[in-house]
Design a protein around this motif. Structure first.
Motif, PDB file in Angstrom:
ATOM      1  N   ALA A 143      41.543  40.484   9.787  1.00  0.00           N
ATOM      2  CA  ALA A 143      40.262  40.072   9.882  1.00  0.00           C
ATOM      3  C   ALA A 143      39.762  39.973  11.260  1.00  0.00           C
ATOM      4  CB  ALA A 143      40.212  38.780   9.363  1.00  0.00           C
ATOM      5  N   ASN A 144      38.348  39.936  11.466  1.00  0.00           N
ATOM      6  CA  ASN A 144      38.022  39.768  12.814  1.00  0.00           C
ATOM      7  C   ASN A 144      37.372  38.474  12.732  1.00  0.00           C
ATOM      8  OD1 ASN A 144      38.095  42.398  13.806  1.00  0.00           O
ATOM      9  ND2 ASN A 144      36.478  43.180  12.500  1.00  0.00           N
ATOM     10  N   GLY A 145      38.251  37.304  13.604  1.00  0.00           N
ATOM     11  CA  GLY A 145      37.722  36.146  13.579  1.00  0.00           C
ATOM     12  C   GLY A 145      37.539  35.544  14.950  1.00  0.00           C
TER      13      GLY A 145
ATOM     14  N   ALA B 245      36.347  31.132  12.132  1.00  0.00           N
ATOM     15  CA  ALA B 245      35.677  31.664  11.044  1.00  0.00           C
ATOM     16  C   ALA B 245      36.000  33.377  11.335  1.00  0.00           C
ATOM     17  CB  ALA B 245      34.149  31.509  11.492  1.00  0.00           C
ATOM     18  N   ALA B 246      36.169  33.888  10.025  1.00  0.00           N
ATOM     19  CA  ALA B 246      36.631  35.096  10.160  1.00  0.00           C
ATOM     20  C   ALA B 246      35.756  36.060   9.096  1.00  0.00           C
ATOM     21  CB  ALA B 246      38.014  35.554   9.824  1.00  0.00           C
ATOM     22  N   GLN B 247      35.751  37.576   9.300  1.00  0.00           N
ATOM     23  CA  GLN B 247      35.001  38.296   8.259  1.00  0.00           C
ATOM     24  C   GLN B 247      36.052  39.182   8.107  1.00  0.00           C
ATOM     25  OE1 GLN B 247      32.026  38.287   7.162  1.00  0.00           O
ATOM     26  NE2 GLN B 247      31.987  36.333   8.017  1.00  0.00           N
TER      27      GLN B 247
ATOM     28  N   SER C 293      36.100  38.480   2.039  1.00  0.00           N
ATOM     29  CA  SER C 293      35.156  38.851   3.009  1.00  0.00           C
ATOM     30  C   SER C 293      34.660  38.052   3.972  1.00  0.00           C
ATOM     31  CB  SER C 293      33.835  39.383   2.067  1.00  0.00           C
ATOM     32  OG  SER C 293      33.218  38.289   1.302  1.00  0.00           O
ATOM     33  N   SER C 294      34.795  36.594   3.757  1.00  0.00           N
ATOM     34  CA  SER C 294      34.566  35.806   4.788  1.00  0.00           C
ATOM     35  C   SER C 294      35.619  34.468   4.464  1.00  0.00           C
ATOM     36  CB  SER C 294      33.037  35.274   4.721  1.00  0.00           C
ATOM     37  OG  SER C 294      32.663  34.536   3.822  1.00  0.00           O
ATOM     38  N   LEU C 295      35.770  33.839   5.554  1.00  0.00           N
ATOM     39  CA  LEU C 295      36.847  32.728   5.665  1.00  0.00           C
ATOM     40  C   LEU C 295      36.343  31.675   6.972  1.00  0.00           C
ATOM     41  CD1 LEU C 295      40.540  32.756   5.219  1.00  0.00           C
ATOM     42  CD2 LEU C 295      39.676  31.593   7.183  1.00  0.00           C
ATOM     43  N   HIS C 296      36.423  30.530   6.451  1.00  0.00           N
ATOM     44  CA  HIS C 296      35.746  29.516   7.307  1.00  0.00           C
ATOM     45  C   HIS C 296      37.223  28.204   7.236  1.00  0.00           C
ATOM     46  CE1 HIS C 296      32.091  31.099   8.629  1.00  0.00           C
ATOM     47  NE2 HIS C 296      31.997  31.670   6.897  1.00  0.00           N
TER      48      HIS C 296
ATOM     49  N   VAL D 223      36.413  30.186   1.373  1.00  0.00           N
ATOM     50  CA  VAL D 223      36.875  31.612   1.165  1.00  0.00           C
ATOM     51  C   VAL D 223      35.812  32.325   0.127  1.00  0.00           C
ATOM     52  CG1 VAL D 223      38.814  33.332   0.589  1.00  0.00           C
ATOM     53  CG2 VAL D 223      39.263  30.967   1.629  1.00  0.00           C
ATOM     54  N   GLN D 224      35.279  33.279   0.603  1.00  0.00           N
ATOM     55  CA  GLN D 224      34.503  34.451  -0.141  1.00  0.00           C
ATOM     56  C   GLN D 224      35.456  35.508  -0.649  1.00  0.00           C
ATOM     57  OE1 GLN D 224      31.374  33.833  -1.634  1.00  0.00           O
ATOM     58  NE2 GLN D 224      32.066  35.739  -2.902  1.00  0.00           N
TER      59      GLN D 224
END
Length: 185
Positions: free
Chosen positions: A40-42, A60-62, A70-73, A103-104
């Protein structure tokens, strides 16, 4: 004279290490190692260090195309580091705790990348540092999936503890609340 030099070197080394551990360069190194592991890019919010433990208000990451999300916080992060690993260029995290994780899931299957290669086929640059997690605990989590109203759902409020087991992880989960969302009508 040598004893005085040694006495002065100890506090100077601690001061230098403390400065580095609070630096932007160090935060970028940790961010890069975590991003590599998560595919991921975070980015971490500022890191704080006290008594062998790192703290951050969040991460936070994409997810990249090879990630399962797809997204993580993550909020309220605490990591206890084993400093002996630094001698072998490893960040050994003995205990990682996260208060809230959101998480999505990705709306696609992760794209496999052959070992040692990037998508363009060039040899992958090997990271000089490795990240090892010995135990992770999440107090509360939310897991979301689906991209269309008829196929969305979530599990919220569940917590879990992860410990390494061979090449995988053992999970001791705590109950969450599942929700399936259907199209009105």
């Amino acid at each position: 004279a040598h004893d005085s030099l040694r006495l002065a070197a100890g506090p100077a080394a601690r001061l230098g290490a403390g400065w580095y551990l609070q630096s932007e360069r160090f935060r970028q190194q940790i961010t890069s190692a975590v991003g590599h592991e998560l595919q991921a890019n975070g980015d971490f919010l500022p890191l704080h260090f006290a008594d062998g433990t790192f703290y951050s208000d969040g991460y936070a990451a994409q997810g990249k195309s090879s990630a399962f999300f797809s997204s993580l916080h993550a909020d309220q992060i605490r990591a206890v580091v084993n400093w002996r690993g630094l001698l072998d260029r490893r960040w050994e995290v003995d205990e990682l705790s996260v208060q809230n994780l959101d998480v999505q899931f990705a709306g696609r299957a992760p794209e496999p990348t052959p070992a040692g290669e990037t998508k363009r086929g060039a040899p992958k640059k090997k990271s000089r540092w490795q990240l090892e997690l010995r135990r992770g605990e999440v107090a509360q989590s939310s897991w979301h999936w689906g991209t269309t109203p008829a196929a969305t759902g979530s599990v919220t409020g569940g917590g879990f503890t992860l410990v390494p087991n061979g090449g995988g992880w053992l999970d001791a989960g705590r109950a969450g609340t599942p929700r399936a969302h259907a199209r009105p009508g």
